[in-house]
Scaffold this active site. Structure first.
Site, PDB file in Angstrom:
ATOM      1  N   GLU A  17       0.818  -1.226   0.000  1.00  0.00           N
ATOM      2  CA  GLU A  17       0.000   0.000   0.000  1.00  0.00           C
ATOM      3  C   GLU A  17       0.851   1.275   0.000  1.00  0.00           C
ATOM      4  OE1 GLU A  17      -4.098   0.019   1.239  1.00  0.00           O
ATOM      5  OE2 GLU A  17      -3.386   0.949   3.079  1.00  0.00           O
TER       6      GLU A  17
ATOM      7  N   LYS B 156       0.590   4.702   1.030  1.00  0.00           N
ATOM      8  CA  LYS B 156      -0.314   5.449   1.930  1.00  0.00           C
ATOM      9  C   LYS B 156       0.512   6.428   2.744  1.00  0.00           C
ATOM     10  CE  LYS B 156      -1.975   2.846   5.639  1.00  0.00           C
ATOM     11  NZ  LYS B 156      -2.977   2.116   6.437  1.00  0.00           N
TER      12      LYS B 156
ATOM     13  N   LYS C 129      -7.634   2.613  -3.780  1.00  0.00           N
ATOM     14  CA  LYS C 129      -8.130   2.441  -2.401  1.00  0.00           C
ATOM     15  C   LYS C 129      -8.960   3.685  -2.080  1.00  0.00           C
ATOM     16  CE  LYS C 129      -7.781  -0.334   1.234  1.00  0.00           C
ATOM     17  NZ  LYS C 129      -6.942  -0.045   2.378  1.00  0.00           N
TER      18      LYS C 129
ATOM     19  N   GLU D 177     -14.503  -5.712   0.552  1.00  0.00           N
ATOM     20  CA  GLU D 177     -13.956  -5.809   1.905  1.00  0.00           C
ATOM     21  C   GLU D 177     -15.054  -6.072   2.931  1.00  0.00           C
ATOM     22  OE1 GLU D 177     -10.831  -2.989   3.133  1.00  0.00           O
ATOM     23  OE2 GLU D 177     -12.253  -2.422   4.700  1.00  0.00           O
TER      24      GLU D 177
ATOM     25  N   ASN E  34     -10.812  -7.489   6.546  1.00  0.00           N
ATOM     26  CA  ASN E  34     -10.047  -6.452   7.238  1.00  0.00           C
ATOM     27  C   ASN E  34      -9.952  -6.782   8.718  1.00  0.00           C
ATOM     28  OD1 ASN E  34      -8.600  -4.162   7.858  1.00  0.00           O
ATOM     29  ND2 ASN E  34      -9.883  -2.811   6.599  1.00  0.00           N
TER      30      ASN E  34
ATOM     31  N   GLU F 199      -6.158  -8.325   5.405  1.00  0.00           N
ATOM     32  CA  GLU F 199      -5.841  -6.895   5.380  1.00  0.00           C
ATOM     33  C   GLU F 199      -5.576  -6.331   6.780  1.00  0.00           C
ATOM     34  OE1 GLU F 199      -9.157  -5.930   1.866  1.00  0.00           O
ATOM     35  OE2 GLU F 199      -9.056  -4.687   3.664  1.00  0.00           O
ATOM     36  N   SER F 200      -4.570  -5.502   6.884  1.00  0.00           N
ATOM     37  CA  SER F 200      -4.284  -4.645   8.047  1.00  0.00           C
ATOM     38  C   SER F 200      -3.577  -5.353   9.205  1.00  0.00           C
ATOM     39  CB  SER F 200      -5.568  -4.019   8.633  1.00  0.00           C
ATOM     40  OG  SER F 200      -6.225  -3.238   7.686  1.00  0.00           O
TER      41      SER F 200
HETATM   42  O1  LIG Z   1      -6.066   2.785   8.553  1.00  0.00           O
HETATM   43  C1  LIG Z   1      -6.979   3.469   9.055  1.00  0.00           C
HETATM   44  O2  LIG Z   1      -6.803   4.203  10.044  1.00  0.00           O
HETATM   45  C2  LIG Z   1      -8.351   3.439   8.473  1.00  0.00           C
HETATM   46  C3  LIG Z   1      -9.366   4.136   9.096  1.00  0.00           C
HETATM   47  C4  LIG Z   1     -10.641   4.137   8.556  1.00  0.00           C
HETATM   48  C5  LIG Z   1     -10.897   3.461   7.388  1.00  0.00           C
HETATM   49  C6  LIG Z   1      -9.872   2.759   6.758  1.00  0.00           C
HETATM   50  C7  LIG Z   1      -8.619   2.739   7.296  1.00  0.00           C
HETATM   51  N1  LIG Z   1      -7.577   2.064   6.693  1.00  0.00           N
HETATM   52  C8  LIG Z   1      -7.670   1.354   5.488  1.00  0.00           C
HETATM   53  C9  LIG Z   1      -7.063   0.042   5.668  1.00  0.00           C
HETATM   54  O3  LIG Z   1      -7.759  -0.850   6.034  1.00  0.00           O
HETATM   55  C10 LIG Z   1      -5.558  -0.097   5.558  1.00  0.00           C
HETATM   56  O4  LIG Z   1      -5.012   0.983   4.870  1.00  0.00           O
HETATM   57  C11 LIG Z   1      -5.022  -1.359   4.880  1.00  0.00           C
HETATM   58  O5  LIG Z   1      -5.751  -2.501   5.173  1.00  0.00           O
HETATM   59  C12 LIG Z   1      -3.559  -1.552   5.297  1.00  0.00           C
HETATM   60  O6  LIG Z   1      -3.480  -1.634   6.701  1.00  0.00           O
HETATM   61  P1  LIG Z   1      -2.116  -1.474   7.495  1.00  0.00           P
HETATM   62  O7  LIG Z   1      -1.148  -2.487   6.962  1.00  0.00           O
HETATM   63  O8  LIG Z   1      -2.446  -1.750   8.923  1.00  0.00           O
HETATM   64  O9  LIG Z   1      -1.623  -0.092   7.261  1.00  0.00           O
END
Ligand SMILES: O=C(O)c1ccccc1NCC(=O)[C@H](O)[C@H](O)COP(=O)(O)O
Length: 381
Positions: free
Chosen positions: A166, A168, A229, A278, A300, A335-336
């Protein structure tokens, strides 16, 4: 435009198509307005009829949520709530069914805030560039690349979940992740180090992303397919993403009613794009599994309402529905919240084919080189 308009009043599935053509910027607003006024009189529900006629009188632009309301005679929020969707749309009090209670004026969580801001942003963007124009631009974009194919090939090559890395700059939960943010440098570094696909944040207000970032990365020679995204609430955004070079787009089940997802999937298919749908919980997953044509589901681990991250979410949902998902040939993206080789192994054992990772890579001095640290090995590409 008139034929699109007619379609939007005769076919329920097409009802999300371009009422935006009624914008005052349309080429023959008078004819369109007469056509819609005629259609409005045929609508059964009087509240819906009133809404359309009100909008016409006040020279307002329509959006997809409004058309759903006209078609069904129910408010978008009541349709969504019946499907377990807690995220409400920012409804204008002119809909009698919405009321105008004080609680409606305040978003209940960050995702709702993002969606309400997005409604304003999209209507402003549509006023500047109506749907018809965006559709035309999308037809001149370079062809969409095979997002799912890139994930599958990377999985076989590495015998590890394919990486969607990502791009970001910031997020609501973590603030600014990287001050010296150069999207093209980051994208190239991800690609060089084995990412299968890239995810480009396009939301400006909450993530400091942009569609310009998406377009610049696409034009930079990066070959990995690109996921836009975005927080999609309107088909206009899908065509816009395609016009900027997106190969895939995110659709969030917590935000979109089933009919929106179905219709948006059809549009993606027509554009050659992949939809990453998602989900966060079992109810959302079950809704999505009932929809035909789904190829890619993202689970997620972060609640977009509370920001709480729990990687066991992926495992729990796949324990419950993994067999059905496999039978349907759907690929799952974890994800995340993934930071270490143990995290990657954990979601791989749970059954994911790919992972979507932002923070743990983008925060490192060299985001591409951080991939080997995340996997505990170099990725082949
Ligand atoms: O990341 C946030 O704070 C967030 C808040 C509200 C809606 C979406 C959000 N993030 C999008 C995502 O889910 C992440 O960018 C993506 O899955 C990557 O996650 P990470 O590896 O933890 O940065």
């Amino acid at each position: 435009m008139e034929s699109l308009l007619a379609a939007s009043f005769s076919l329920p599935a097409a009802a999300f198509s371009p009422p935006s053509s009624l914008s005052s910027t349309s080429s023959s607003p008078h004819a369109l307005r007469s056509a819609v006024a005629g259609a409005a009189r045929a609508v059964r529900c009087s509240a819906a009829k009133d809404s359309i006629l009100y909008a016409l009188e006040h020279d307002e632009m329509f959006n997809s949520a409004e058309v759903i309301q006209w078609e069904s005679g129910k408010s978008i929020n009541s349709i969504a709530a019946a499907q377990g969707i807690r995220i409400r749309r920012r409804c204008r009090p002119r809909y009698p069914s919405e009321g105008s209670g004080a609680d409606k004026a305040v978003p209940r969580n960050m995702l709702e805030q993002i969606i309400w801001d997005k409604e304003v942003e999209v209507s402003q963007r549509k006023a500047k560039k109506p749907l018809q124009k965006v559709i035309e631009s999308s037809q001149h974009a370079p062809p969409a690349r095979d997002f799912v194919g890139a994930l599958t090939a990377a999985y076989s090559r590495n015998v590890a979940p394919a990486l969607i890395a990502e791009v970001k700059k910031a997020s609501p939960s973590r603030g600014v992740l990287r001050e010296d943010f150069n999207p093209v440098e980051i994208a190239q570094s991800y690609e060089k180090n084995g990412a299968a696909c890239l995810s480009i944040l396009t939301d400006e207000k909450h993530f400091q992303g942009s569609f310009e970032n998406l377009e610049t990365v696409r034009n930079s020679g990066v070959k990995c397919p690109l996921l836009c995204k975005e927080f999609v609430i309107d088909i206009w955004q899908i065509y816009y993403a395609r016009s900027k070079g997106a190969d895939a787009i995110l659709l969030i089940a917590a935000v979109l009613p089933d009919l929106d997802i179905k219709y948006m999937l059809r549009i993606c298919k027509n554009l050659g794009m992949t939809a990453l749908i998602e989900v966060h919980d079992e109810r959302e997953l079950d809704r999505v599994l009932k929809i035909d044509g789904v190829q890619l589901i993202g689970i997620n681990n972060r609640s977009l309402e509370t920001f709480k991250v729990d990687t066991s979410n992926t495992k729990t949902l796949l324990e419950k529905r993994g067999d059905l998902i496999r039978d349907k040939g759907i690929l799952v993206v974890g994800e995340s919240g993934l930071f270490t080789p143990d995290d990657v192994a954990y979601v791989q054992n749970a059954g994911v084919s790919a992972i979507l990772v932002g923070e743990s890579l983008v925060k490192q001095e060299n985001p591409g080189q951080a991939i080997a640290g995340l996997y505990g090995k170099d990725l082949l590409h």
